[in-house]
Design a protein around this motif. Structure first.
Motif, PDB file in Angstrom:
ATOM      1  N   GLN A  49      26.570   3.588  17.555  1.00 53.07           N
ATOM      2  CA  GLN A  49      26.846   4.721  18.433  1.00 53.07           C
ATOM      3  C   GLN A  49      26.426   4.542  19.884  1.00 53.07           C
ATOM      4  OE1 GLN A  49      25.809   8.538  16.533  1.00 53.07           O
ATOM      5  NE2 GLN A  49      25.343   7.352  14.696  1.00 53.07           N
ATOM      6  N   GLY A  50      25.811   3.430  20.206  1.00 54.41           N
ATOM      7  CA  GLY A  50      25.506   3.170  21.602  1.00 54.41           C
ATOM      8  C   GLY A  50      24.063   3.386  21.994  1.00 54.41           C
ATOM      9  N   ARG A  51      23.798   3.124  23.263  1.00 54.47           N
ATOM     10  CA  ARG A  51      22.434   3.110  23.792  1.00 54.47           C
ATOM     11  C   ARG A  51      21.757   4.476  23.733  1.00 54.47           C
ATOM     12  NH1 ARG A  51      23.455   0.241  28.030  1.00 54.47           N
ATOM     13  NH2 ARG A  51      24.232   2.009  29.237  1.00 54.47           N
ATOM     14  N   LEU A  52      22.453   5.525  24.144  1.00 52.32           N
ATOM     15  CA  LEU A  52      21.829   6.849  24.161  1.00 52.32           C
ATOM     16  C   LEU A  52      21.469   7.308  22.759  1.00 52.32           C
ATOM     17  CD1 LEU A  52      20.959   9.295  25.790  1.00 52.32           C
ATOM     18  CD2 LEU A  52      23.287  10.209  25.592  1.00 52.32           C
TER      19      LEU A  52
ATOM     20  N   HIS B 271      22.743  -2.347  21.554  1.00 51.79           N
ATOM     21  CA  HIS B 271      23.927  -1.886  22.285  1.00 51.79           C
ATOM     22  C   HIS B 271      24.588  -3.046  23.017  1.00 51.79           C
ATOM     23  CE1 HIS B 271      26.540   0.695  24.637  1.00 51.79           C
ATOM     24  NE2 HIS B 271      26.092   0.120  25.736  1.00 51.79           N
ATOM     25  N   ALA B 272      23.777  -3.918  23.626  1.00 50.89           N
ATOM     26  CA  ALA B 272      24.320  -5.081  24.332  1.00 50.89           C
ATOM     27  C   ALA B 272      25.048  -6.003  23.355  1.00 50.89           C
ATOM     28  CB  ALA B 272      23.189  -5.828  25.035  1.00 50.89           C
ATOM     29  N   PHE B 273      24.489  -6.158  22.173  1.00 45.57           N
ATOM     30  CA  PHE B 273      25.129  -6.987  21.146  1.00 45.57           C
ATOM     31  C   PHE B 273      26.465  -6.375  20.755  1.00 45.57           C
ATOM     32  CE2 PHE B 273      25.817  -7.948  16.610  1.00 45.57           C
ATOM     33  CZ  PHE B 273      25.839  -9.334  16.663  1.00 45.57           C
ATOM     34  N   ARG B 274      26.491  -5.076  20.620  1.00 46.46           N
ATOM     35  CA  ARG B 274      27.732  -4.378  20.262  1.00 46.46           C
ATOM     36  C   ARG B 274      28.809  -4.616  21.310  1.00 46.46           C
ATOM     37  NH1 ARG B 274      29.743   0.433  17.854  1.00 46.46           N
ATOM     38  NH2 ARG B 274      31.257   1.481  19.186  1.00 46.46           N
TER      39      ARG B 274
END
Length: 204
Positions: free
Chosen positions: A31-34, A168-171
């Motif tokens: 779902q991301g960083r946040l 998140h960066a890996f995603r």
């Protein structure tokens, strides 16, 4: 009181992958960083009940009472198995191309709090770990305990949040591969199940 030895030991404990790290990383990937930050926040807040139990002396009761420990342990095992099954079944969770449908912040925080709340080892950790850094001659031991606990929680939040950023960066870089998506989904599911098995077989 808050010396290098305490900070180093705490950092090692927090960095070591566990259910909280796994949940934060999987949330960052899905779902991301946040969203991963909310997961990290929830895992951090989940420490508070264990800290309070230790401060009130309830940790000693739990340590002595096998039934209380076993009940909390079984609840933790059940929740980890639920996460394993849910991760296995959610085939769209790791799809980078899919529209991100982030959970509500309170839902994410609540799931993460519950994850740490149902970890009986955390209370025993607080009882065995933090008192080592409080001098017997300390005129305000409870104040020192609270300060050490807050530092530990702050480190937990920062390190878990960093795990989420890295996830998140890996995603963003490699999550376009369906093979990677399926492998990650299965790996996280297996990891949650393995932690449930480890907790189920653990002693006090």
């Amino acid at each position: 009181m808050i010396g290098f030895e305490f900070l180093l030991t705490s950092a090692v404990v927090v960095i070591t992958p566990g259910a909280g790290v796994l949940f934060t990383v999987s949330t960052g990937l899905c779902q991301g960083r946040l969203a991963s930050f909310y997961a990290a926040l929830g895992c951090t807040l989940g420490i508070v009940p264990h800290m309070a139990a230790t401060a009130l002396g309830l940790a000693a009761v739990m340590h002595a009472g096998a039934m209380a420990f076993q009940l909390l342990k079984l609840a933790g095992v059940a929740y980890l198995l639920y996460l394993a099954v849910a991760t296995w079944r959610d085939r769209a969770a790791f799809a980078a191309s899919a529209a991100v449908q982030a959970l509500k912040p309170l839902t994410l925080v609540g799931k993460a709090v519950l994850l740490n709340l149902l970890n009986p080892k955390l209370t025993l950790f607080f009882m065995a770990f933090l008192p080592q850094f409080i001098a017997p001659s300390d005129p305000a031991p409870m104040l020192s305990f609270a300060l050490l606990s807050l530092v530990f929680m702050g480190m937990t939040l920062m390190i878990f949040a960093l795990y989420g950023v890295l996830a998140h960066a890996f995603r963003q870089r490699v999550m376009t591969s369906p093979t990677i998506q399926n492998n990650l989904r299965r790996s996280f599911s297996a990891a949650f199940a393995a932690m449930a098995g480890k907790l189920a077989l653990s002693e006090r």
